[in-house]
Each structure stands twice: as structure tokens, then as C-alpha cells.
Motif scaffolding. Structure first.
Motif, PDB file in Angstrom:
ATOM      1  N   GLN A   1       0.828  -1.205   0.000  1.00 44.37           N
ATOM      2  CA  GLN A   1       0.000   0.000   0.000  1.00 44.37           C
ATOM      3  C   GLN A   1       0.862   1.254   0.000  1.00 44.37           C
ATOM      4  O   GLN A   1       0.600   2.200  -0.738  1.00 44.37           O
ATOM      5  N   VAL A   2       1.898   1.266   0.828  1.00 45.85           N
ATOM      6  CA  VAL A   2       2.773   2.433   0.919  1.00 45.85           C
ATOM      7  C   VAL A   2       3.473   2.688  -0.409  1.00 45.85           C
ATOM      8  O   VAL A   2       3.539   3.828  -0.881  1.00 45.85           O
ATOM      9  N   LEU A   3       3.967   1.640  -1.046  1.00 43.24           N
ATOM     10  CA  LEU A   3       4.657   1.805  -2.335  1.00 43.24           C
ATOM     11  C   LEU A   3       3.687   2.292  -3.410  1.00 43.24           C
ATOM     12  O   LEU A   3       4.046   3.136  -4.235  1.00 43.24           O
ATOM     13  N   ALA A   4       2.458   1.782  -3.393  1.00 44.57           N
ATOM     14  CA  ALA A   4       1.460   2.200  -4.379  1.00 44.57           C
ATOM     15  C   ALA A   4       1.043   3.658  -4.182  1.00 44.57           C
ATOM     16  O   ALA A   4       0.786   4.372  -5.160  1.00 44.57           O
TER      17      ALA A   4
ATOM     18  N   VAL B   1       9.544   4.027   4.933  1.00 46.81           N
ATOM     19  CA  VAL B   1       9.456   3.256   6.174  1.00 46.81           C
ATOM     20  C   VAL B   1       8.578   4.012   7.180  1.00 46.81           C
ATOM     21  O   VAL B   1       7.727   3.418   7.847  1.00 46.81           O
ATOM     22  N   GLY B   2       8.753   5.309   7.247  1.00 45.02           N
ATOM     23  CA  GLY B   2       7.931   6.130   8.139  1.00 45.02           C
ATOM     24  C   GLY B   2       6.462   6.063   7.798  1.00 45.02           C
ATOM     25  O   GLY B   2       5.600   5.982   8.684  1.00 45.02           O
ATOM     26  N   GLN B   3       6.152   6.084   6.502  1.00 44.49           N
ATOM     27  CA  GLN B   3       4.763   5.978   6.073  1.00 44.49           C
ATOM     28  C   GLN B   3       4.168   4.622   6.449  1.00 44.49           C
ATOM     29  O   GLN B   3       3.013   4.529   6.857  1.00 44.49           O
ATOM     30  N   ALA B   4       4.964   3.576   6.313  1.00 46.29           N
ATOM     31  CA  ALA B   4       4.503   2.237   6.689  1.00 46.29           C
ATOM     32  C   ALA B   4       4.261   2.155   8.194  1.00 46.29           C
ATOM     33  O   ALA B   4       3.278   1.556   8.643  1.00 46.29           O
TER      34      ALA B   4
END
Length: 77
Positions: A27-30, A51-54
Motif C-alpha cells: 500500500q505504501v509503495l502504491a 518506512v515512516g509511512q509504513a
């Protein structure tokens, strides 16, 4: 109280399930295509952002080392 019970009651259990973390990473990469491109163009700080977003998405419960490794594997794979 037993520490294990307190951890469960407060929702402090760390997510270490590969499948759950993989969904978060996907999801984060998308959702952060520009950061993915930035990383591929040599901006290593983009990895920290991803990484922070995840971690934000998991509300801080995911294992950060596992997230880091999965994101790196996707970006460099």
C-alpha cells in the motif's frame, strides 16, 4: 497484572506477520510513487520516508526492521 495481558489490553503487540507487513508495504509503495522514483534516482532519504509511512499506516505496531527489509527488497528487486 501479567505484562502480557497489559500489552494485549493496550494494543501494544508488535506486528511481525509477514503477510500483514507485506500488505502495508504494498500500500505504501502504491501510494508514494514519487518517493519510489526518488529512491531509484539515488535519493536514499526516500527509503526513510517510505518506512515512516509504513509505520504510520500500522500505527507504530509493525516491526520496523521487517518493513525496511521488505521495502528494500521491492525497490532493489
Amino acid at each position: 497484572k501479567d505484562p502480557e495481558i497489559i500489552v494485549k489490553e493496550k494494543g501494544l503487540i508488535q506486528i511481525t506477520d509477514d503477510g500483514a507487513i507485506e500488505k502495508i508495504v504494498e500500500q505504501v509503495l502504491a501510494e508514494n510513487v514519487q518517493s519510489v522514483e526518488d529512491y531509484k534516482n539515488g535519493k536514499s532519504n526516500a527509503l526513510k520516508y517510505l518506512v515512516g509511512q509504513a509505520m504510520r499506516l500500522s500505527r507504530g505496531k509493525a516491526n520496523p526492521q521487517m518493513i525496511n527489509e521488505m521495502i528494500l527488497a521491492r525497490l532493489e528487486g
